[in-house]
Design an enzyme around this catalytic site. Structure first.
Site, PDB file in Angstrom:
ATOM      1  N   ARG A   1       5.025  40.411  -5.886  1.00 21.38           N
ATOM      2  CA  ARG A   1       4.146  38.361  -5.806  1.00 21.38           C
ATOM      3  C   ARG A   1       3.395  38.311  -5.841  1.00 21.38           C
ATOM      4  O   ARG A   1       3.224  39.385  -5.088  1.00 21.38           O
ATOM      5  CB  ARG A   1       5.602  37.766  -4.916  1.00 21.38           C
ATOM      6  CG  ARG A   1       5.121  35.937  -4.833  1.00 21.38           C
ATOM      7  CD  ARG A   1       6.239  35.389  -4.127  1.00 21.38           C
ATOM      8  NE  ARG A   1       7.325  35.700  -4.452  1.00 21.38           N
ATOM      9  CZ  ARG A   1       7.869  34.570  -5.268  1.00 21.38           C
ATOM     10  NH1 ARG A   1       6.622  33.183  -5.421  1.00 21.38           N
ATOM     11  NH2 ARG A   1       8.616  34.322  -5.225  1.00 21.38           N
TER      12      ARG A   1
ATOM     13  N   ASP B   1      20.405  33.034  -7.937  1.00 25.05           N
ATOM     14  CA  ASP B   1      19.060  32.530  -6.974  1.00 25.05           C
ATOM     15  C   ASP B   1      19.352  31.331  -5.419  1.00 25.05           C
ATOM     16  O   ASP B   1      20.397  30.919  -6.212  1.00 25.05           O
ATOM     17  CB  ASP B   1      17.912  32.360  -7.586  1.00 25.05           C
ATOM     18  CG  ASP B   1      16.554  32.877  -6.333  1.00 25.05           C
ATOM     19  OD1 ASP B   1      16.323  33.275  -5.124  1.00 25.05           O
ATOM     20  OD2 ASP B   1      15.761  33.330  -7.271  1.00 25.05           O
TER      21      ASP B   1
ATOM     22  N   THR C   1      10.053  32.864 -12.342  1.00 32.62           N
ATOM     23  CA  THR C   1      10.993  34.063 -12.005  1.00 32.62           C
ATOM     24  C   THR C   1      12.355  33.998 -12.578  1.00 32.62           C
ATOM     25  O   THR C   1      12.354  35.692 -13.528  1.00 32.62           O
ATOM     26  CB  THR C   1      11.512  34.124 -10.770  1.00 32.62           C
ATOM     27  OG1 THR C   1      10.356  34.235  -9.550  1.00 32.62           O
ATOM     28  CG2 THR C   1      12.430  35.147  -9.868  1.00 32.62           C
TER      29      THR C   1
ATOM     30  N   HIS D   1      16.525  28.886   1.817  1.00 33.01           N
ATOM     31  CA  HIS D   1      15.778  30.080   1.643  1.00 33.01           C
ATOM     32  C   HIS D   1      16.026  31.721   2.180  1.00 33.01           C
ATOM     33  O   HIS D   1      15.600  32.480   2.128  1.00 33.01           O
ATOM     34  CB  HIS D   1      14.795  29.596   1.216  1.00 33.01           C
ATOM     35  CG  HIS D   1      13.546  30.544   0.754  1.00 33.01           C
ATOM     36  ND1 HIS D   1      13.687  30.969  -0.517  1.00 33.01           N
ATOM     37  CD2 HIS D   1      13.043  31.230   1.541  1.00 33.01           C
ATOM     38  CE1 HIS D   1      12.783  32.282  -1.201  1.00 33.01           C
ATOM     39  NE2 HIS D   1      12.358  32.197   0.526  1.00 33.01           N
TER      40      HIS D   1
ATOM     41  N   GLN E   1       8.283  28.018   3.130  1.00 35.30           N
ATOM     42  CA  GLN E   1       6.882  28.675   4.242  1.00 35.30           C
ATOM     43  C   GLN E   1       7.596  28.424   5.175  1.00 35.30           C
ATOM     44  O   GLN E   1       7.453  27.857   5.697  1.00 35.30           O
ATOM     45  CB  GLN E   1       5.999  27.469   3.354  1.00 35.30           C
ATOM     46  CG  GLN E   1       5.608  27.048   2.224  1.00 35.30           C
ATOM     47  CD  GLN E   1       5.084  25.656   2.556  1.00 35.30           C
ATOM     48  OE1 GLN E   1       3.505  25.714   3.470  1.00 35.30           O
ATOM     49  NE2 GLN E   1       4.235  24.814   1.590  1.00 35.30           N
TER      50      GLN E   1
ATOM     51  N   LYS F   1      10.100  42.242  -7.665  1.00 35.71           N
ATOM     52  CA  LYS F   1       8.988  41.859  -8.266  1.00 35.71           C
ATOM     53  C   LYS F   1       8.439  42.052  -7.257  1.00 35.71           C
ATOM     54  O   LYS F   1       8.330  42.029  -6.504  1.00 35.71           O
ATOM     55  CB  LYS F   1       9.825  39.809  -7.750  1.00 35.71           C
ATOM     56  CG  LYS F   1       9.476  39.238  -8.014  1.00 35.71           C
ATOM     57  CD  LYS F   1      10.708  37.060  -8.173  1.00 35.71           C
ATOM     58  CE  LYS F   1      10.212  37.033  -6.235  1.00 35.71           C
ATOM     59  NZ  LYS F   1      10.739  36.293  -6.499  1.00 35.71           N
TER      60      LYS F   1
ATOM     61  N   ASP G   1       0.881  -0.663   0.011  1.00 35.14           N
ATOM     62  CA  ASP G   1       0.008   0.084   0.082  1.00 35.14           C
ATOM     63  C   ASP G   1       0.722   1.611  -0.275  1.00 35.14           C
ATOM     64  O   ASP G   1       0.115   2.319  -0.164  1.00 35.14           O
ATOM     65  CB  ASP G   1      -0.921   0.058   0.774  1.00 35.14           C
ATOM     66  CG  ASP G   1      -0.476   0.109   2.581  1.00 35.14           C
ATOM     67  OD1 ASP G   1       0.984   0.244   2.793  1.00 35.14           O
ATOM     68  OD2 ASP G   1      -0.808   0.208   3.576  1.00 35.14           O
TER      69      ASP G   1
END
Length: 318
Positions: free
Chosen positions: A208, A234, A242, A144, A111, A206, A51
């Site tokens: 967003r 980046d 971007t 990030h 996030q 930029k 599974d």
């Protein structure tokens, strides 16, 4: 005759009481790190039930040893996170001295804050997962946001791939090069690269849209790029939106060429197609995320982070 210093033997001696295991996300990088250290990867059977349930089986004696587990949180991201956490639980039940998670690409790092009411701070949640799984230290590359380190209650070795990216740019021998930050948030990263290369930099502002995932609109270049070899840097290329927009805008501003540097080549969705259509001469990424051989065009240069990770592992394994 003076004795020649053998780096591999030196690493191997340090790692006598350590083991390196690999999850399934990036076995090539894990093997390269093991070669740098002069050791073999630990034996683990990453089984699955019919599974889809993950069932790791550690087939090494880890008692009293420092154990490293290398796993990138790349696609399928949630599976790879769960696999690492279950490997951590399996290992800690065999009484190692300590456990270290080596996460070249830390998924969910974007996030790192609550943009809107009702959203999670997912990077903090993942940090708690790792701690509950009894990892006592984390090694990662180019988060990030540096502030994510503060989400952990355990030590975090936060490495930078800037040195290997900078070395690649020097080898390209670009004329009249200028570093470009694709947004205001990346200014520090761009400034560090510009300082290392001893060249000027410019910034792109930029817009967003928070209600449209991975959608951006580049609209202003702060600085002159006319006739220059633009080097965009980046931390991650996700959908490529971007970077593609930035490349088009730079060409409109009469940049001579466009080179893109990014530590993490996520290349999600139709990113490869989007970047192929953009006016980009070179795309330099690292191997923190595995890509199947032959899936990247000739404009991509994939450089190794194995040396960075091996050095960090050696320091902890002493």
């Amino acid at each position: 005759m003076p004795q020649i210093f053998d780096t591999v033997d030196f690493f191997k001696k340090i790692m006598e009481h350590s083991l390196l295991f690999s999850g399934s996300s990036n076995t090539v990088l894990a093997s390269d790190v093991a070669k740098k250290l002069g050791i073999s990867l630990g034996n683990v059977d990453l089984q699955r039930f019919a599974d889809g349930e993950i069932r790791p089986w550690i087939k090494e004696d880890v008692r009293g040893k420092t154990v490293f587990v290398l796993q990138s949180f790349s696609y399928d991201m949630d599976d790879h996170i769960m696999e690492l956490c279950l490997m951590g639980d399996a290992l800690r039940r065999s009484a190692p001295k300590t456990m270290v998670a080596v996460i070249p690409y830390f998924g969910y790092a974007r996030q790192d804050k609550q943009h809107r009411p009702g959203e999670p701070v997912s990077a903090r949640v993942i940090a708690k997962f790792l701690e509950v799984s009894k990892f006592r230290e984390v090694i990662t590359i180019d988060l990030h946001n540096d502030a994510i380190v503060g989400f952990f209650q355990v030590p975090v070795t936060h490495l930078s791939a800037l040195s290997v990216l900078s070395k690649e740019v020097k080898q390209l021998k670009l004329k009249d090069a200028i570093v470009v930050s694709p947004d205001v948030g990346g200014v520090k990263r761009a400034r560090n690269l510009a300082y290392d290369l001893d060249i000027p930099m410019v910034v792109m502002e930029k817009r967003r849209f928070l209600d449209r995932h991975d959608t951006t609109d580049n609209y202003q270049i702060i600085g002159d790029v006319s006739g220059k070899s633009a080097v965009i840097i980046d931390d991650v290329i996700s959908t490529g939106s971007t970077i593609a927009h930035a490349a088009h805008d730079l060409k409109k501003a009469k940049a001579q060429s466009v080179t893109v540097l990014a530590t993490h080549g996520v290349l999600a969705g139709k990113a490869k197609e989007l970047l192929e259509e953009a006016p980009i001469d070179h795309i330099v990424i690292t191997d923190t995320i595995a890509h199947n051989e032959g899936t990247l065009s000739d404009r991509y240069h994939v450089i190794s982070t194995a040396g960075l990770l091996a050095d960090a592992i050696t320091v902890i394994g002493k």
